[in-house]
Design an enzyme around this catalytic site. Structure first.
Site: not given
Lengths: 453, 406
Positions: B143-144
């Site tokens: 994530t990210e």
């Protein structure tokens, strides 16, 4: 640059935000090297007014006429406490009718426009008029409101008289009470007029406007070369409800003075236990400020959370109604009424508060939330306020949405990180909203007006 | 040789509905808002982009390749709100020129709080990808693009990934550039693919910026920049949000036409080609170790966690949600577990960011809240109800057990 400023009140003798705003603005102007002569209807003697030359009607009564341009002596606060100003307004309660005033001012203006007389000719004419209306009448102290119009017009007459003896570049008038004075001074001296609008009749009275006040406001807004509104919200009202051209209306946001005295005062939590949280309403208890929405939200909060007290600090025409309302709701024991607070008491109540709520129905600006933030108190304000245009690190709610208001109050009480983040960022944000910025902006407006003339 | 490696991130969170503390209903998500946003973005971005890329892939007969990381929760929403997007991704998968990358099903920050949860969410995602597209992902992205040495070690232990994708941040590369394959320290198997943020952002952020001195960006010009990598790199990793096409950069900016023409311009140079992440990993050896002791991400200029974990509200909300992992799992209730996991999506914490709030910028994009404070209040109210549901359920079970035994 010299400014002839017309105001209605000045700290510590204030009933609302207008005096606070005038104090902050003039102080900042003075620090920027602008010279302000401030005219108020009542004498003000306080350490808070040393930065401007204060002029009040008492100073221009015939025997004292020569002392007009002398600054007032500084008195200590103890001495002020001993001065009763109650009787002062009675001196102004001469029964001059607005019609008489208008008739007289027209005479003077006719004289002037003919230009057959020099200023020396105008002054005697005004002197004569003032003399006629001047006697300090032993008037009965009656309802302030009834006589407001005459007082406004008498103030105008005095202002004209003072103005002729003063040297200045710009006339700056605050709110409708001083607009007639502003118009008159501008007409007599030919100097440009800027009117500052801190609140409109629609804010104060909803749709039940006082036609006479509205007319005075409208005349002032149209007569001025420039209008300063305290928010875009107010600017829109000025344009849409007073028919003023948009290009004439500038927005200058209010500021807040740096809170110098940050030390904790001795707590005096009368009727409040230490484990109780405090939600604060501080303002006039009037329709405009929405105190009933505060109570409605309080009831919802109390249904969920026991350990909380709601403090209503202020006075106003709805006070009794609100006290009764709290009792009827069965939350009377949880709502404390302090009456009108000043100075140290205000500071104390902010220090006790966990949250400040301003549920205003219509608020042109609203300085109080800035002061709350300055005191490290998180703030919940209505979206119907000018100050919500400048604050981002606050909670916002529609004044009528009491469910959401209660939801947000509960969140602040229950989730400490929310309070912490609001406080940190809010205090940082409010430090950027200084009166110096407002004063700087006013100077820009003055300069623009002067170069245009 | 310059191998261009495209990876597109496809994600939409389950946005919460307005939820006051007085609410009692266990329905937390805004069906209407999620459906309408999903359909809107599908029409502006997912559908036209998928059709365009499908067309290009067919035109180049295997010479143009791309990859996607599609979160589990956006797939759930496609299935529910716009199934036609599902069929276009399916068509892309069948071309053989599209790779699907692994990530946490819920686009969560679970790596930072619970490794059990982290691994469970990766497995759940891989299973879904296998089921939908017949591929078992070999490359992982967090994530990210949140990454550190510790993350590499966790992924290495899962023993089924060949590479991790992360940000080519300057401070981890030093004098090196992102156009080579690297490897993490203390890992035998894993390689690292680093985002070329400069060339990626030229498309994702600067494409329509008229103040940019390279405006307008043409396929010719961009291909020329890629040609320059030859001799000083092996791969050009262009990683970006898929919403760049049609949503961040609107159709009238010419972004679709740019993408349509780019492949032929890139392929004009004989040394260039397109590869999927796995092909890059198989083709090139790692040239060096990149050491990332402290966590990085692809966000903002700081490239750190401060967009999700920058203030007291965010840290409190994250802490609170992972605090009752045990409680949730005790209930063995699938619905509660799914709701709890949907609340872990990083977007919920991004909405609470106060960093750039006053200035207003990219953080406001897609943000359904008026302020970070509102989002925190809403989230905490929902969490409060979810906790209540759990304790209620558990105490009901207890009393059942008690009544059965007595």
């Amino acid at each position: 640059m010299k400014i002839f400023m017309l105001g209605w009140e000045f700290p510590p003798f204030i009933s609302g935000g207008l005096g606070t705003a005038c104090h902050g603005l003039t102080k900042a102007m003075s620090s920027l090297g602008m010279h302000v002569t401030f005219v108020v209807p009542k004498p003000v003697e306080t350490d808070s007014s040393t930065h401007v030359k204060m002029l009040s009607p008492l100073q221009c009564q015939p025997p004292k006429a020569s002392s007009v341009s002398k600054s007032r002596e500084i008195l200590t606060e103890e001495e002020i406490a001993n001065v009763s100003f109650r009787h002062i307004p009675s001196a102004l309660k001469a029964y001059t009718t607005p019609e008489y005033y208008e008739h007289k001012i027209e005479d003077i203006l006719t004289l002037r426009s003919r230009q057959t007389v020099t200023e020396e000719g105008v002054i005697p004419a005004i002197e004569e008029w003032l003399h006629e209306t001047d006697p300090i009448m032993p008037a009965k102290i009656d309802d302030y409101g009834d006589d407001m119009y005459s007082e406004v017009h008498r103030y105008a007459a005095y202002a004209v008289r003072l103005a002729l003896k003063e040297d200045f570049d710009i006339i700056h008038a605050h709110d409708w009470m001083t607009y007639p004075a502003g118009i008159a001074v501008a007409a007599v001296t030919g100097k440009p007029l800027v009117v500052h609008i801190h609140s409109t009749e629609f804010d104060r009275s909803g749709e039940h406007v006082n036609q006479m006040v509205y007319d005075i406001e409208r005349r002032g807004l149209h007569a001025a070369q420039k209008v300063i509104a305290v928010s875009h919200l107010t600017r829109n009202v000025v344009i849409s409800r007073y028919g003023v051209l948009g290009e004439k209306v500038e927005v200058v946001y209010n500021g807040v003075e740096q809170n110098g005295d940050n030390r904790m005062l001795a707590f005096n939590r009368v009727g409040i236990r230490n484990d109780e949280k405090i939600v604060l309403f501080l303002g006039r208890i009037t329709m405009q400020k929405g105190p009933e929405y505060f109570l409605m939200a309080a009831r919802k909060v109390l249904a969920e959370e026991e350990n909380v007290k709601f403090v209503v600090a202020g006075s106003g025409d709805m006070m009794h109604q609100i006290i009764e309302m709290a009792a009827q709701m069965g939350i009377g024991h949880k709502v404390l009424f302090t009456g009108f607070l000043r100075g140290k008491d205000v500071q104390k109540v902010y220090e006790m508060a966990d949250l400040y709520v301003m549920p205003s129905v219509s608020e042109p600006f609203g300085i109080a939330p800035l002061e709350a933030l300055n005191h490290d108190v998180p703030v919940l304000i209505s979206k119907q306020s000018g100050v919500s245009e400048v604050l981002t690190h606050v909670l916002k709610v529609d004044f009528w949405d009491v469910n959401e208001m209660a939801n947000k109050i509960l969140a602040v009480l229950r989730y400490p990180p929310l309070q912490m983040t609001l406080r940190e960022h809010g205090n940082f944000e409010v430090r950027r909203l200084r009166w110096e910025g407002a004063a700087e902006k006013c100077r820009g407006i003055y300069q623009e007006m002067l170069t245009r003339v | 040789m310059a191998s261009v490696c495209f990876y597109f991130q496809v994600h939409q969170p389950f946005r919460l509905r307005h939820y006051t503390v007085f609410e009692k209903s266990p329905r937390y998500f805004d069906e209407f808002k999620n459906a309408s946003i999903c359909r809107k973005v599908a029409n502006k971005c997912y559908l036209p982009s998928n059709r365009l890329l499908l067309d290009v892939i067919r035109r180049f007969e295997g010479r143009f390749k791309i990859s996607y990381s599609i979160t589990g929760i956006v797939l759930e929403q496609f299935k529910k709100y716009c199934p036609e997007v599902m069929s276009t991704f399916d068509a892309l998968a069948q071309t053989g020129c599209v790779e699907f990358i692994a990530e946490t099903y819920y686009h969560s920050l679970s790596f930072l709080y619970s490794s059990d949860e982290f691994i469970a969410q990766i497995n759940k995602h891989s299973e879904l990808i296998q089921q939908l597209y017949g591929q078992t992902p070999r490359v992982f992205r967090n994530t990210e693009l949140i990454y550190s040495n510790a993350l590499a070690e966790t992924i290495e232990k899962m023993d089924r990934f060949d590479a991790i994708i992360t940000e080519g941040a300057d401070h981890i590369l030093g004098h090196r550039n992102s156009n080579f394959v690297y490897r993490p320290p203390n890992c035998e198997r894993l390689k690292l693919l680093l985002k070329n943020y400069s060339l990626s952002d030229d498309i994702a952020f600067r494409f329509s910026n008229k103040g940019w001195n390279e405006y307008p960006l043409t396929a010719d010009k961009f291909a020329h920049w890629i040609n320059r990598v030859n001799g000083n790199g092996q791969c050009v990793n262009l990683f970006m949000d898929y919403e760049t096409f049609g949503e961040h950069q609107w159709e009238d900016t010419g972004i679709f036409s740019f993408m349509y023409h780019l492949p032929e311009k890139v392929l004009e140079h004989p040394d260039n080609n397109f590869m999927t992440p796995s092909e890059v990993v198989d083709t090139y050896d790692a040239v060096d170790v990149v050491d990332v002791p402290r966590i990085i991400s692809w966000a903002d200029t700081e490239r750190d966690l401060s967009a999700w974990l920058g203030n007291a509200m965010q840290s409190n909300a994250l802490h609170e949600i992972y605090k009752f992992e045990k409680l949730i799992k005790q209930t063995q209730n699938e619905e509660l577990l799914a709701d709890w996991r949907r609340l872990q999506t990083s977007d919920h914490f991004y909405y609470m960011c106060t960093k750039y709030f006053a200035d207003g910028d990219v953080h406001k994009y897609f943000n359904p809240y008026e302020s970070p404070y509102d989002s925190y209040i809403n989230f905490m109210n929902v969490l409060g109800n979810l906790r209540q549901q759990c304790t209620q359920l558990l105490s009901d079970d207890d009393s059942k057990v008690l009544s059965e035994t007595s």
